[in-house]
Design an enzyme around this catalytic site. Structure first.
Site, PDB file in Angstrom:
ATOM      1  CG  ASP A  45      32.009  99.864  28.116  1.00  0.00           C
ATOM      2  OD1 ASP A  45      32.551 100.241  29.169  1.00  0.00           O
ATOM      3  OD2 ASP A  45      31.883 100.594  27.124  1.00  0.00           O
ATOM      4  CE1 TYR A  50      29.234 105.127  24.274  1.00  0.00           C
ATOM      5  CE2 TYR A  50      29.068 102.977  25.307  1.00  0.00           C
ATOM      6  CZ  TYR A  50      29.838 104.022  24.829  1.00  0.00           C
ATOM      7  OH  TYR A  50      31.201 103.942  24.914  1.00  0.00           O
ATOM      8  CE  LYS A  79      32.753 103.779  28.714  1.00  0.00           C
ATOM      9  NZ  LYS A  79      31.700 103.223  27.842  1.00  0.00           N
ATOM     10  CG  HIS A 111      32.299 108.834  28.036  1.00  0.00           C
ATOM     11  ND1 HIS A 111      31.082 108.321  27.709  1.00  0.00           N
ATOM     12  CD2 HIS A 111      33.139 108.358  27.080  1.00  0.00           C
ATOM     13  CE1 HIS A 111      31.178 107.574  26.622  1.00  0.00           C
ATOM     14  NE2 HIS A 111      32.419 107.577  26.223  1.00  0.00           N
ATOM     15  CE  LYS A 196      44.840 101.400   9.943  1.00  0.00           C
ATOM     16  NZ  LYS A 196      45.696 101.885   8.847  1.00  0.00           N
TER      17      LYS A 196
HETATM   18  N1  LIG Z   1      35.191 105.435  26.192  1.00  0.00           N
HETATM   19  C1  LIG Z   1      35.049 105.795  24.934  1.00  0.00           C
HETATM   20  O1  LIG Z   1      35.207 106.976  24.575  1.00  0.00           O
HETATM   21  C2  LIG Z   1      34.691 104.783  23.913  1.00  0.00           C
HETATM   22  C3  LIG Z   1      34.295 103.529  24.317  1.00  0.00           C
HETATM   23  N2  LIG Z   1      33.946 102.557  23.403  1.00  0.00           N
HETATM   24  C4  LIG Z   1      33.536 101.230  23.920  1.00  0.00           C
HETATM   25  O2  LIG Z   1      34.258 100.219  23.236  1.00  0.00           O
HETATM   26  C5  LIG Z   1      33.351  99.367  22.543  1.00  0.00           C
HETATM   27  C6  LIG Z   1      33.954  98.852  21.256  1.00  0.00           C
HETATM   28  O3  LIG Z   1      34.284  99.901  20.383  1.00  0.00           O
HETATM   29  P1  LIG Z   1      33.495 100.211  19.046  1.00  0.00           P
HETATM   30  O4  LIG Z   1      33.578 101.655  18.805  1.00  0.00           O
HETATM   31  O5  LIG Z   1      32.138  99.667  19.161  1.00  0.00           O
HETATM   32  O6  LIG Z   1      34.353  99.513  17.909  1.00  0.00           O
HETATM   33  P2  LIG Z   1      34.921  98.040  17.616  1.00  0.00           P
HETATM   34  O7  LIG Z   1      36.359  98.204  17.307  1.00  0.00           O
HETATM   35  O8  LIG Z   1      34.503  97.066  18.669  1.00  0.00           O
HETATM   36  O9  LIG Z   1      34.212  97.702  16.227  1.00  0.00           O
HETATM   37  C7  LIG Z   1      32.843  97.517  16.112  1.00  0.00           C
HETATM   38  C8  LIG Z   1      32.542  97.327  14.617  1.00  0.00           C
HETATM   39  O10 LIG Z   1      33.199  96.138  14.147  1.00  0.00           O
HETATM   40  C9  LIG Z   1      32.237  95.251  13.596  1.00  0.00           C
HETATM   41  N3  LIG Z   1      32.609  93.904  14.010  1.00  0.00           N
HETATM   42  C10 LIG Z   1      32.521  93.356  15.235  1.00  0.00           C
HETATM   43  N4  LIG Z   1      32.988  92.102  15.253  1.00  0.00           N
HETATM   44  C11 LIG Z   1      33.379  91.824  14.001  1.00  0.00           C
HETATM   45  C12 LIG Z   1      33.936  90.684  13.380  1.00  0.00           C
HETATM   46  N5  LIG Z   1      34.184  89.580  14.071  1.00  0.00           N
HETATM   47  N6  LIG Z   1      34.213  90.747  12.049  1.00  0.00           N
HETATM   48  C13 LIG Z   1      33.978  91.876  11.344  1.00  0.00           C
HETATM   49  N7  LIG Z   1      33.449  92.994  11.879  1.00  0.00           N
HETATM   50  C14 LIG Z   1      33.157  92.972  13.200  1.00  0.00           C
HETATM   51  C15 LIG Z   1      30.897  95.670  14.150  1.00  0.00           C
HETATM   52  O11 LIG Z   1      29.871  95.386  13.223  1.00  0.00           O
HETATM   53  P3  LIG Z   1      28.484  94.644  13.627  1.00  0.00           P
HETATM   54  O12 LIG Z   1      27.981  95.249  14.890  1.00  0.00           O
HETATM   55  O13 LIG Z   1      27.630  94.929  12.445  1.00  0.00           O
HETATM   56  O14 LIG Z   1      28.798  93.174  13.771  1.00  0.00           O
HETATM   57  C16 LIG Z   1      31.085  97.169  14.319  1.00  0.00           C
HETATM   58  O15 LIG Z   1      30.828  97.821  13.100  1.00  0.00           O
HETATM   59  C17 LIG Z   1      32.120 100.262  22.339  1.00  0.00           C
HETATM   60  O16 LIG Z   1      30.993  99.508  21.974  1.00  0.00           O
HETATM   61  C18 LIG Z   1      32.053 100.954  23.651  1.00  0.00           C
HETATM   62  O17 LIG Z   1      31.517 100.084  24.626  1.00  0.00           O
HETATM   63  C19 LIG Z   1      34.077 102.816  22.066  1.00  0.00           C
HETATM   64  C20 LIG Z   1      34.460 104.046  21.600  1.00  0.00           C
HETATM   65  C21 LIG Z   1      34.782 105.144  22.493  1.00  0.00           C
END
Ligand SMILES: NC(=O)C1=CN([C@@H]2O[C@H](COP(=O)(O)OP(=O)(O)OC[C@H]3O[C@@H](n4cnc5c(N)ncnc54)[C@H](OP(=O)(O)O)[C@@H]3O)[C@@H](O)[C@H]2O)C=CC1
Length: 275
Positions: A45, A50, A79, A111, A196
Site C-alpha cells: 500500500d 507518501y 492513492k 485518498h 494502545k
Molecule cells: N488512507 C489513509 O489516509 C491512511 C493510510 N494508511 C496506511 O495504513 C498503513 C498502516 O498505518 P500506519 O499509520 O503506518 O500505522 P500502524 O498502525 O501500522 O503503526 C505503525 C507503527 O507501529 C510500529 N509497529 C509496527 N509493528 C509493530 C510491532 N509488531 N510491535 C510494536 N510496534 C510496531 C511501527 O514502528 P516501526 O516501523 O519502527 O517498526 C510504526 O511506528 C500505512 O503505512 C499506510 O499504508 C495509514 C494512515 C492513513
C-alpha cells in the site's frame, strides 16, 4: 503468500494481508518493502502523499527479478492526493503509473473526500477502461460521501473504502454502510501506531496465544474480514506481523476486542467531514 485473497465487487481477488508504507524513511523504504515481500506479503500500500511510489515499485520489480514471481502475483495500491478534477486527475494517474514502474496499478483510491470527488472519480473510471488501473476505490469516505457518488450513477462502484480500523476504532456506521453496498473495508493504522499497547484485555489474549499485542490486533481485523495494512520498517516486526495465520480468535475474544471501541483515531478522520 501470507493469508487468503478477498474477492472484491469487481471479481478481482485482492490479498487480504498487506504492507503499509506510510512514513517510512525514504532511505529504508526499498529495503522494508523488499523484506515484506521476502516475508510473504503480496500487497503493498503506497500513495502519492507518501512520496515513495518509486521506492515501492523498485522493490517489487527487484523482488520479481530475484525470485521469478510474476507481476500479477503482487498487488500494488496507490492513492490520489489532490482531487483536482477530471483532467488533472488523468495526468496525475499517469504520473503514478510512471513513478511505480509496474506497468499498471492494481488498486487506486481517492485518498480523502476533500476536493472534486465526482470529476476525479470519472478520471479513475477512464483509467480502468484504458488498462492503467485494475480496480478503484476510496479512502476516508463517510457514508454520505459514498452515497453522493452512487447517486451520480458511476460506471464503476468503488470496491474498497480504506479507513482507520482497529479494536479501539470500530467505525461501525461506515463499516455497516459499506457492507450493505458490497464495498470492502481496508484497515489502516491497524496497530493504532502502537498507542494502545498495554491494554489489559489485549495483553490477556496475547498471552493466551503466545502472540504479541500487534499480532492480536492484526488477527482481529483479518477475522473481521478487512484488508489489513500494518506498517513497520523494523525487519523482525515486518516478519512477526505476518505470523498471524496459525491461530484463530474465538467468538468471545472477537467480541471482547470489538467492545474495546472508544472511537479512538490515531490519525486524521476525514470520514466525518461535511459534503
Ligand atoms: N488512507 C489513509 O489516509 C491512511 C493510510 N494508511 C496506511 O495504513 C498503513 C498502516 O498505518 P500506519 O499509520 O503506518 O500505522 P500502524 O498502525 O501500522 O503503526 C505503525 C507503527 O507501529 C510500529 N509497529 C509496527 N509493528 C509493530 C510491532 N509488531 N510491535 C510494536 N510496534 C510496531 C511501527 O514502528 P516501526 O516501523 O519502527 O517498526 C510504526 O511506528 C500505512 O503505512 C499506510 O499504508 C495509514 C494512515 C492513513
Amino acid at each position: 503468500m501470507l493469508g487468503p485473497f478477498l474477492k472484491l465487487n469487481n471479481g478481482l481477488k485482492c490479498p487480504q494481508f498487506a504492507y503499509g508504507s506510510y512514513m517510512i524513511n525514504r532511505s529504508k523504504c526499498f529495503d522494508s518493502v523488499y523484506a515484506a515481500l521476502q516475508a510473504g506479503y503480496r500487497h503493498v500500500d503506497s500513495a502519492q502523499m507518501y512520496f515513495n511510489e518509486g521506492d515501492c515499485g523498485r522493490a517489487i520489480l527487484q523482488f520479481m527479478k530475484d525470485t521469478g514471481i510474476k507481476r500479477e502475483e503482487v498487488w500494488y495500491t496507490s492513492k490520489l492526493n489532490n482531487l483536482a478534477g477530471y483532467s488533472a486527475t488523468l495526468k496525475s494517474i499517469d504520473s503514478s503509473v510512471k513513478a511505480c514502474g509496474l506497468g499498471y496499478i492494481d488498486l487506486f483510491l481517492l485518498h480523502s473526500p476533500y476536493g472534486d470527488r465526482l470529476g476525479s472519480w470519472k478520471a479513475l473510471e477512464e483509467a480502468v477502461e484504458a488498462g492503467k488501473i485494475r480496480a478503484i476505490g476510496v479512502s476516508n469516505f463517510g457514508p454520505h460521501h459514498i452515497q453522493q457518488l452512487l447517486d451520480h450513477h458511476p460506471k464503476i462502484v468503488p470496491c474498497v473504502n480504506q479507513i482507520e480500523l482497529h479494536p479501539f476504532c470500530s467505525q461501525s456506521k461506515v463499516v455497516e454502510y459499506c457492507q450493505t453496498k458490497g464495498i470492502a473495508l481496508a484497515a489502516y493504522a491497524p496497530l493504532a501506531h502502537g498507542e494502545k499497547f498495554g491494554n489489559k484485555q489485549l495483553i490477556g489474549i496475547a498471552n493466551k496465544y503466545n502472540k504479541t499485542e500487534a499480532q492480536i490486533m492484526i488477527r482481529f481485523l483479518l477475522q473481521r474480514g478487512y484488508i489489513v495494512l500494518p506498517k513497520s520498517s523494523t525487519p523482525a516486526r515486518i516478519k512477526g506481523n505476518g505470523e498471524v495465520f496459525d491461530f484463530e480468535l474465538s467468538k468471545d475474544e472477537m467480541h471482547t476486542l470489538y467492545n474495546l471501541d472508544e472511537d479512538y483515531h490515531s490519525d486524521w478522520n476525514p470520514c466525518v467531514s461535511p459534503l
